[in-house]
Scaffold this motif. Sequence first.
Motif, mmCIF file in Angstrom:
data_model
loop_
_atom_site.group_PDB
_atom_site.id
_atom_site.type_symbol
_atom_site.label_atom_id
_atom_site.label_comp_id
_atom_site.label_asym_id
_atom_site.label_seq_id
_atom_site.Cartn_x
_atom_site.Cartn_y
_atom_site.Cartn_z
ATOM 1 N N ALA A 34 53.916 42.323 35.810
ATOM 2 C CA ALA A 34 55.103 41.710 35.206
ATOM 3 C C ALA A 34 55.067 40.193 35.256
ATOM 4 N N SER A 35 54.177 39.624 36.050
ATOM 5 C CA SER A 35 54.064 38.168 36.137
ATOM 6 C C SER A 35 52.601 37.801 36.313
ATOM 7 N N PHE A 36 52.283 36.545 36.015
ATOM 8 C CA PHE A 36 50.914 36.081 36.165
ATOM 9 C C PHE A 36 50.597 35.897 37.648
ATOM 10 N N PRO A 37 49.307 35.889 37.997
ATOM 11 C CA PRO A 37 48.939 35.793 39.414
ATOM 12 C C PRO A 37 49.457 34.506 40.053
ATOM 13 N N ALA A 38 49.602 34.552 41.360
ATOM 14 C CA ALA A 38 50.016 33.384 42.140
ATOM 15 C C ALA A 38 49.086 33.272 43.341
ATOM 16 N N GLY A 39 48.969 32.075 43.859
ATOM 17 C CA GLY A 39 48.099 31.870 45.015
ATOM 18 C C GLY A 39 47.505 30.482 45.000
ATOM 19 N N GLU A 40 46.493 30.268 45.831
ATOM 20 C CA GLU A 40 45.907 28.951 46.009
ATOM 21 C C GLU A 40 45.332 28.395 44.707
ATOM 22 N N ALA A 41 44.796 29.268 43.864
ATOM 23 C CA ALA A 41 44.157 28.805 42.629
ATOM 24 C C ALA A 41 45.161 28.477 41.532
ATOM 25 N N TYR A 42 46.430 28.823 41.736
ATOM 26 C CA TYR A 42 47.408 28.692 40.651
ATOM 27 C C TYR A 42 48.477 27.655 40.968
ATOM 28 N N ARG A 43 48.068 26.575 41.593
ATOM 29 C CA ARG A 43 49.027 25.522 41.915
ATOM 30 C C ARG A 43 49.346 24.728 40.656
ATOM 31 N N TYR A 44 50.618 24.570 40.379
ATOM 32 C CA TYR A 44 51.048 23.862 39.180
ATOM 33 C C TYR A 44 51.570 22.488 39.570
ATOM 34 N N GLY A 45 51.288 21.487 38.756
ATOM 35 C CA GLY A 45 51.840 20.159 38.967
ATOM 36 C C GLY A 45 53.171 20.010 38.259
ATOM 37 N N GLU A 46 53.663 18.798 38.236
ATOM 38 C CA GLU A 46 54.903 18.519 37.533
ATOM 39 C C GLU A 46 54.658 18.595 36.028
ATOM 40 N N PRO A 47 55.673 19.035 35.246
ATOM 41 C CA PRO A 47 55.499 19.087 33.798
ATOM 42 C C PRO A 47 55.142 17.720 33.239
ATOM 43 N N SER A 48 54.255 17.694 32.250
ATOM 44 C CA SER A 48 53.843 16.435 31.645
ATOM 45 C C SER A 48 54.983 15.833 30.840
ATOM 46 N N PRO A 49 55.044 14.496 30.752
ATOM 47 C CA PRO A 49 56.104 13.867 29.953
ATOM 48 C C PRO A 49 56.047 14.345 28.507
ATOM 49 N N GLY A 50 57.205 14.685 27.968
ATOM 50 C CA GLY A 50 57.276 15.114 26.580
ATOM 51 C C GLY A 50 57.306 16.615 26.382
ATOM 52 N N THR A 51 56.888 17.388 27.403
ATOM 53 C CA THR A 51 56.902 18.836 27.217
ATOM 54 C C THR A 51 58.311 19.399 27.296
ATOM 55 N N GLN A 52 59.161 18.807 28.177
ATOM 56 C CA GLN A 52 60.541 19.273 28.348
ATOM 57 C C GLN A 52 60.585 20.781 28.617
ATOM 58 N N ASN A 53 59.572 21.225 29.363
ATOM 59 C CA ASN A 53 59.489 22.630 29.756
ATOM 60 C C ASN A 53 59.449 23.567 28.550
ATOM 61 N N GLN A 54 58.867 23.100 27.456
ATOM 62 C CA GLN A 54 58.804 23.895 26.234
ATOM 63 C C GLN A 54 57.598 24.834 26.273
ATOM 64 N N PRO A 55 57.732 26.040 25.735
ATOM 65 C CA PRO A 55 56.575 26.923 25.637
ATOM 66 C C PRO A 55 55.578 26.389 24.621
ATOM 67 N N ALA A 56 54.341 26.829 24.748
ATOM 68 C CA ALA A 56 53.269 26.311 23.903
ATOM 69 C C ALA A 56 53.543 26.454 22.407
ATOM 70 N N PRO A 57 54.081 27.593 21.912
ATOM 71 C CA PRO A 57 54.290 27.699 20.464
ATOM 72 C C PRO A 57 55.269 26.675 19.901
ATOM 73 N N ASP A 58 56.118 26.087 20.763
ATOM 74 C CA ASP A 58 57.104 25.109 20.289
ATOM 75 C C ASP A 58 56.577 23.680 20.334
ATOM 76 N N ILE A 59 55.348 23.488 20.828
ATOM 77 C CA ILE A 59 54.762 22.151 20.928
ATOM 78 C C ILE A 59 53.763 21.985 19.791
ATOM 79 N N GLY A 60 53.998 21.026 18.913
ATOM 80 C CA GLY A 60 53.091 20.776 17.799
ATOM 81 C C GLY A 60 51.754 20.240 18.281
ATOM 82 N N TRP A 61 50.698 20.559 17.533
ATOM 83 C CA TRP A 61 49.380 20.125 18.000
ATOM 84 C C TRP A 61 49.232 18.604 17.949
ATOM 85 N N ARG A 62 49.974 17.931 17.092
ATOM 86 C CA ARG A 62 49.916 16.463 17.088
ATOM 87 C C ARG A 62 50.530 15.878 18.361
ATOM 88 N N ASP A 63 51.460 16.600 18.968
ATOM 89 C CA ASP A 63 52.067 16.153 20.217
ATOM 90 C C ASP A 63 51.256 16.611 21.431
#
Length: 493
Positions: A34-63
């Motif tokens: 039901a969820s993607f794996p978690a653990g030492e290999a899956y450490r996430y950083g802070e969201p990049s500026p401009g993403t606004q926590n948007q899913p990939a399909p909502d981010i244009g390739w020019r952005d």
Amino acid sequence: MRKFSLPWVLALAASAAGCSFAPDYQRPALPVAASFPAGEAYRYGEPSPGTQNQPAPDIGWRDFFGDPRLHKLIELALANNRDLRVSALRVQEAAAQYRIVRAGLFPTVDANASRSRTRTPLDLTSSSQAISNVYSVGLGAAAWELDFWGRVRSLKSQALAQYLATAQARKAAEISLVSQVADQYLAMLAYDEQLEVTRKTLAAAQSSYKLAKLQFDVGAGSELDLREAQGVVEQAEANLSVQTRLRAQAENALVLVVGSALPDDLPAPLGLDDQSILADIPAGLPSDLLTRRPDIIQAEETLLAANANIGAARAAFFPKISLTGQFGTASPTLDGLFKSGSAAWSFAPQISLPIFDAGSNLANLDIAHLEKNVAIAQYEKAIQTAFREVSDGLAARGTYDSQIDAQKRFAASQQRRLDLSNLLYKNGAASYLTVLTAQNDLYAAQQALITARMQRLTNLVDLYQYLGGGWIEHTGDAPRPADAPARPVVATH
């Protein structure tokens, strides 16, 4: 015997229009966690500026990409790539096939006109005319199947699902193309940087060789040191040739993906370290992939087509009713075609009931069920593949930064080691083998660092694709339908 009028038959057909033997469709259960794996290999950083926590399909390739040169290359590829052009044509082909099948729900009406001339022996005719003429003009409908059992409607649903699956395949091809162009472009940049390192290594090796030769000529150095220095030069020249070839081949591959020669007026390229590719796009849940990944949607549409085909196979066990009719005028003379009393019509309903077919209908139904089971397995495999791709991408995203940091420190340590080795060698405190080993290790460390930087960037690109990104051009754009027309060809000269 009761006579059935055409309006009564049509009314009966309309009352049976809702009948269908296709099974009720139920989406298979999610065959992954039901969820993607978690653990030492899956450490996430802070969201990049401009993403606004948007899913990939909502981010244009020019952005998503920040390199203007890459923007232009993607633009050219979307207009000129031949594989993408074929995918768009396949969508049109599937749409035409769907219209053909859908047309079976309606009667086919033809206009026809005829003239026949017949000679009959006088002793076989009641009239005194041996030669007779018949002229006729009218409209006819031939063998229109009344879809009581939903066979034609099931075939129409199957064709529609196949068309939608083809449209999703085209969408997946376009998203993949955006990723391919970026990956190939980044590979070219990596070869450029590796070539630069190799040229610097070659220049340093040539300087060392000159020093070793000078020392050998004046009797202060051994021939072993001279030959070791010469070997480093030869190896560096060989590496330069290899990387020059790979760089040229990488550009050829990029030209193929773009679909045209690269224009001379492209913006200047940015280096690997200057690529502002968005990172840390939220992955969401595996269930989100069902609506974000066109390849998964394609697999489900294929499953829906197989499900509809079962309805058509079941309907084949029931009577097939068709109508043939014609209405017009007929006359023995041409000028009498439209006179009073020349009206002519015919109505011929036909029913066909399968009695003995040597098991072919049952076999067709078995095939339909088996094809659905195959489609279910393929749909589940598409989900599992997507889950694995995203999970691998997240693991890479969580570990590449620390790997590159360590690789940078390692390369710096090897540079310092080479500097010290050269100092000791010049002062006669170490052999040239020490310098040679340090130089080779530094070269390998620098090449590995460039490769790791490229792999980090290509992983971000691929993860963007795996999460369904790359279909829209600008963030905030309304997504185009999957069967949108192909972009016009862009001239490059």
